[in-house]
Design a protein around this motif. Structure first.
Motif, PDB file in Angstrom:
ATOM      1  N   TYR A 132       0.850  -1.186   0.000  1.00  0.00           N
ATOM      2  CA  TYR A 132       0.000   0.000   0.000  1.00  0.00           C
ATOM      3  C   TYR A 132       0.889   1.240   0.000  1.00  0.00           C
ATOM      4  O   TYR A 132       2.082   1.169   0.322  1.00  0.00           O
ATOM      5  CB  TYR A 132      -0.951   0.003   1.207  1.00  0.00           C
ATOM      6  N   PRO A 133       0.334   2.411  -0.359  1.00  0.00           N
ATOM      7  CA  PRO A 133       1.157   3.619  -0.516  1.00  0.00           C
ATOM      8  C   PRO A 133       1.808   4.067   0.791  1.00  0.00           C
ATOM      9  O   PRO A 133       1.178   4.034   1.852  1.00  0.00           O
ATOM     10  CB  PRO A 133       0.153   4.671  -1.014  1.00  0.00           C
ATOM     11  N   MET A 134       3.056   4.497   0.678  1.00  0.00           N
ATOM     12  CA  MET A 134       3.761   5.109   1.808  1.00  0.00           C
ATOM     13  C   MET A 134       5.035   5.746   1.296  1.00  0.00           C
ATOM     14  O   MET A 134       5.504   5.452   0.192  1.00  0.00           O
ATOM     15  CB  MET A 134       4.076   4.088   2.908  1.00  0.00           C
ATOM     16  N   ASP A 135       5.604   6.611   2.124  1.00  0.00           N
ATOM     17  CA  ASP A 135       6.898   7.216   1.830  1.00  0.00           C
ATOM     18  C   ASP A 135       7.959   6.121   1.865  1.00  0.00           C
ATOM     19  O   ASP A 135       8.028   5.340   2.821  1.00  0.00           O
ATOM     20  CB  ASP A 135       7.191   8.281   2.888  1.00  0.00           C
ATOM     21  N   THR A 136       8.800   6.047   0.833  1.00  0.00           N
ATOM     22  CA  THR A 136       9.816   4.996   0.800  1.00  0.00           C
ATOM     23  C   THR A 136      11.187   5.475   1.270  1.00  0.00           C
ATOM     24  O   THR A 136      12.093   4.660   1.417  1.00  0.00           O
ATOM     25  CB  THR A 136       9.952   4.413  -0.624  1.00  0.00           C
ATOM     26  N   LEU A 137      11.350   6.774   1.508  1.00  0.00           N
ATOM     27  CA  LEU A 137      12.635   7.262   2.022  1.00  0.00           C
ATOM     28  C   LEU A 137      12.749   7.002   3.519  1.00  0.00           C
ATOM     29  O   LEU A 137      13.791   6.578   4.015  1.00  0.00           O
ATOM     30  CB  LEU A 137      12.801   8.750   1.729  1.00  0.00           C
ATOM     31  N   THR A 138      11.675   7.267   4.248  1.00  0.00           N
ATOM     32  CA  THR A 138      11.586   6.929   5.671  1.00  0.00           C
ATOM     33  C   THR A 138      10.225   6.283   5.877  1.00  0.00           C
ATOM     34  O   THR A 138       9.217   6.963   6.067  1.00  0.00           O
ATOM     35  CB  THR A 138      11.739   8.166   6.571  1.00  0.00           C
TER      36      THR A 138
END
Length: 266
Positions: free
Chosen positions: A123-129
């Motif tokens: 599911y969508p989320m920030d991938t840097l942190t």
């Protein structure tokens, strides 16, 4: 009988089969049997070299558990050594350029991807942190470098139970295609220590795509400046990347021996 070469990149070892002249029917069960270190030849990954319409050769990659995967950086460095010259290589991850250097090879691994659905995540989320973690590990980053990676930057790499946490994270439902798990410690501005639990192979001596993904994540987080020396249990890789560019990986590749086998027996 079919011929093969045993090769390795920093101890990450491969059985390399040239299927250009004599095609080899490869499937999950056969790849797993060949990779078995007790009843087969033994390797972390099985590599099948074939013809390609748009490249010098194609490369199929099977993990020790028989699963076919998109990319393997250490194996890619072995291909020009196996062929005996600079080559372009068609993989499931794209077209790669591999050049011979003294003692190994330098490979253009293509551009990394960071969108959640390119990793892929569930599911969508920030991938840097990432707003996710496991036990005492810090929030990781995620990068796709032809295959999926999650990277944890820790203060004390030696204190991490990689053999226990690795498989737990690899098979977490957050990663619908499973994931390679990288445990990293920044030890200098251009230097990272790294241990990788590889999807389908477990703890290996080295993981080229893991080194690429980890260096990229560290540069994005401004933890280091490139080029980055990534020290794995098997030795060092040099990873160079500039934002919006492709990744250049440089390191050793070693031919160990040649052999023959009857593939129908596996």
């Amino acid at each position: 009988m079919g011929r093969f070469s045993k090769m390795h990149g920093l101890g990450n070892d491969f059985v390399v089969i040239d299927a250009r002249a004599a095609p080899v029917a490869m499937n999950e069960a056969r790849a797993r049997a060949i990779a078995d270190r007790h009843a087969g030849i033994g390797c972390d990954q099985l590599i099948v070299i074939g013809d390609a319409p748009d490249a010098d050769v194609s490369m199929q990659i099977f993990n020790a558990d028989g699963s076919e995967v998109e990319a393997c950086g250490n194996a890619t460095r072995c291909v020009p050594l196996f062929i005996g010259r600079d080559v372009t290589i068609r993989t499931r991850a794209g077209l790669l350029d591999a050049r011979l250097i003294d003692g190994g090879a330098s490979v253009d691994m293509g551009a990394p991807r960071f969108d959640w659905d390119a990793i892929p995540l569930a599911y969508p989320m920030d991938t840097l942190t990432m707003p996710a973690s496991w036990e005492e590990l810090p929030a990781p980053a995620a990068v796709n470098v032809g295959n999926p990676h999650v990277i944890f930057f820790v203060d004390d790499l030696d204190g991490v139970d990689t053999a226990r946490l690795g498989p737990m994270i690899e098979q977490d439902p957050l990663f619908p295609q499973r994931v390679n798990v990288n445990f990293a410690q920044v030890v200098g501005d251009g230097h990272i220590r790294l241990i990788v639990w590889e999807r389908g192979a477990g703890l290996t001596r080295a993981c080229g795509t893991g080194a690429c993904a980890t260096a990229v994540a560290a540069i994005r987080r401004k933890l280091v400046h490139g080029p980055v020396t990534v020290t794995l249990p098997g030795g060092d890789l040099i990873i160079d990347w500039r934002p919006s560019g492709s990744i250049r990986m440089t390191g050793p590749a070693t031919h160990v021996f040649d052999g023959e086998a009857d593939w129908s027996r596996f």
